[in-house]
Motif scaffolding. Structure first.
Motif, short mmCIF file in Angstrom:
data_model
loop_
_atom_site.label_atom_id
_atom_site.label_comp_id
_atom_site.label_asym_id
_atom_site.label_seq_id
_atom_site.Cartn_x
_atom_site.Cartn_y
_atom_site.Cartn_z
N GLY A 193 10.58 -22.62 6.18
CA GLY A 193 11.53 -21.59 6.54
C GLY A 193 10.92 -20.30 6.76
O GLY A 193 9.74 -19.98 6.86
N ALA A 194 12.06 -19.38 7.22
CA ALA A 194 11.50 -18.24 7.45
C ALA A 194 12.16 -17.08 6.20
O ALA A 194 13.13 -17.42 5.60
N TYR A 195 11.54 -15.85 6.38
CA TYR A 195 12.08 -14.94 5.35
C TYR A 195 11.94 -13.74 6.18
O TYR A 195 11.30 -13.48 7.27
N ILE A 196 12.33 -12.61 5.52
CA ILE A 196 12.41 -11.16 6.12
C ILE A 196 11.60 -10.30 5.32
O ILE A 196 12.24 -10.03 4.14
N LEU A 197 10.61 -9.63 5.73
CA LEU A 197 9.87 -8.38 4.99
C LEU A 197 10.41 -7.19 5.28
O LEU A 197 10.61 -6.89 6.58
N GLU A 198 11.22 -6.43 4.37
CA GLU A 198 11.69 -5.04 4.71
C GLU A 198 11.10 -4.01 3.90
O GLU A 198 10.48 -4.16 2.61
N PRO A 237 14.22 2.53 7.88
CA PRO A 237 13.83 1.04 7.49
C PRO A 237 13.12 0.30 8.53
O PRO A 237 13.04 0.67 9.76
N LYS A 238 12.04 -0.60 8.04
CA LYS A 238 11.37 -1.33 9.33
C LYS A 238 11.43 -2.61 8.72
O LYS A 238 11.47 -2.97 7.43
N SER A 239 11.58 -3.81 9.48
CA SER A 239 11.32 -5.10 9.12
C SER A 239 10.91 -5.89 9.87
O SER A 239 10.79 -5.59 11.23
N VAL A 240 10.57 -7.01 9.63
CA VAL A 240 9.97 -8.28 10.47
C VAL A 240 10.11 -9.51 9.76
O VAL A 240 10.16 -9.78 8.43
N THR A 241 10.35 -10.68 10.58
CA THR A 241 10.52 -11.82 10.12
C THR A 241 9.14 -12.55 10.18
O THR A 241 8.29 -12.62 10.88
N GLY A 242 9.07 -13.40 8.87
CA GLY A 242 7.73 -14.07 8.68
C GLY A 242 8.24 -15.46 8.54
O GLY A 242 9.46 -16.00 8.57
N PHE A 243 7.34 -16.68 8.82
CA PHE A 243 7.49 -17.83 8.55
C PHE A 243 6.56 -18.49 7.54
O PHE A 243 5.30 -18.27 7.52
N ALA A 244 7.08 -19.12 6.65
CA ALA A 244 6.33 -19.67 5.34
C ALA A 244 5.28 -20.45 5.78
O ALA A 244 5.35 -21.29 6.74
N GLY A 245 4.29 -20.04 5.04
CA GLY A 245 3.04 -20.93 5.34
C GLY A 245 1.97 -20.52 6.37
O GLY A 245 0.76 -20.85 6.51
N SER A 246 2.65 -20.14 7.56
CA SER A 246 1.93 -19.70 8.75
C SER A 246 1.65 -18.24 9.19
O SER A 246 0.98 -18.07 10.20
N GLY A 261 0.88 -1.21 -0.09
CA GLY A 261 0.01 -0.05 -0.05
C GLY A 261 0.90 1.25 -0.15
O GLY A 261 1.78 1.18 -0.19
N LEU A 262 0.44 2.39 0.16
CA LEU A 262 0.95 3.75 0.25
C LEU A 262 1.96 3.79 1.27
O LEU A 262 3.02 4.12 1.24
N THR A 263 1.57 3.32 2.51
CA THR A 263 2.33 3.47 3.80
C THR A 263 2.54 1.99 4.49
O THR A 263 3.16 2.38 5.48
N SER A 264 2.09 0.70 4.01
CA SER A 264 2.42 -0.33 4.46
C SER A 264 2.64 -1.40 3.24
O SER A 264 2.54 -1.19 2.26
N ALA A 265 3.08 -2.69 4.12
CA ALA A 265 3.03 -3.71 3.17
C ALA A 265 2.94 -5.09 3.98
O ALA A 265 3.34 -5.02 5.07
N ILE A 273 11.33 -8.92 -0.14
CA ILE A 273 11.45 -10.08 0.95
C ILE A 273 12.65 -10.75 0.82
O ILE A 273 13.31 -10.91 -0.51
N THR A 274 13.36 -10.92 1.74
CA THR A 274 14.78 -11.47 1.87
C THR A 274 14.99 -12.69 2.44
O THR A 274 14.00 -12.74 3.48
N GLN A 275 16.12 -13.26 2.44
CA GLN A 275 16.51 -14.62 3.18
C GLN A 275 17.16 -13.79 4.35
O GLN A 275 17.27 -14.30 5.55
N VAL A 276 18.22 -12.89 4.08
CA VAL A 276 18.91 -12.37 4.99
C VAL A 276 18.79 -10.87 5.17
O VAL A 276 18.53 -10.21 4.18
N PRO A 277 18.91 -10.43 6.33
CA PRO A 277 18.63 -8.68 6.57
C PRO A 277 19.56 -7.99 5.84
O PRO A 277 20.59 -8.33 5.59
N THR A 278 18.99 -6.89 5.10
CA THR A 278 19.88 -6.03 4.35
C THR A 278 20.04 -4.60 5.15
O THR A 278 21.07 -3.77 4.76
N ARG A 279 19.07 -4.57 6.25
CA ARG A 279 19.03 -3.19 6.95
C ARG A 279 18.55 -3.48 8.15
O ARG A 279 17.80 -4.37 8.28
#
Length: 130
Positions: free
Chosen positions: A52-57, A76-85, A40-44, A109-115
């Motif tokens: 496995g796990a992934y990171i939304l940045e 920057p803002k980030s959060v860890t997510g877990f696939a499927g759940s 969205g304009l202000t969120s994702a 979406i990344t596997q390793v945090p970049t920020r």
């Protein structure tokens, strides 16, 4: 002849062990697959299938008072997510909770945090966490 036979025997043994380890090990780490971003304009928000796990940045731009002193610019803002759940999300517009008023300029979406996500002294409410 005994030395050559010993060398060949050792080589065959080492090669067999390496082949067994290679074929038996399988995948080293589970990876999320089929990822989708809802931006969205202000969120994702993100969602991935698989394991496995992934990171939304989310890269935000605006006013940020989460670290204590007001800063106008990129944060920057980030959060860890877990696939499927899970369906992790981050919002750049959180004026009452964090003092952030901004827009999302980039999402990935990344596997390793970049920020880094937030300053260590900042608290962020995650409505998806229970």
């Amino acid at each position: 002849m005994s030395l050559a036979r010993s060398f060949v025997g050792t080589s065959v043994l080492v090669a067999s062990a390496a082949a067994t380890v290679t074929f038996a090990s399988g995948s080293a780490a589970a990876e999320p697959q089929g990822c989708a971003l809802d931006r969205g304009l202000t969120s994702a928000t993100a969602h991935c299938d698989g394991d496995g796990a992934y990171i939304l940045e989310v890269d935000c731009f605006g006013l940020n008072m989460a670290g204590g002193s007001p800063i106008f610019g990129a944060y920057p803002k980030s959060v860890t997510g877990f696939a499927g759940s899970s369906r992790p999300s981050r919002d750049c517009m959180m004026p009452l909770v964090l003092g952030q008023i901004g827009i999302a300029t980039d999402v990935r979406i990344t596997q390793v945090p970049t920020r880094p996500g937030l300053p260590p002294n900042a608290y962020e409410y995650d409505p998806g966490r229970r």
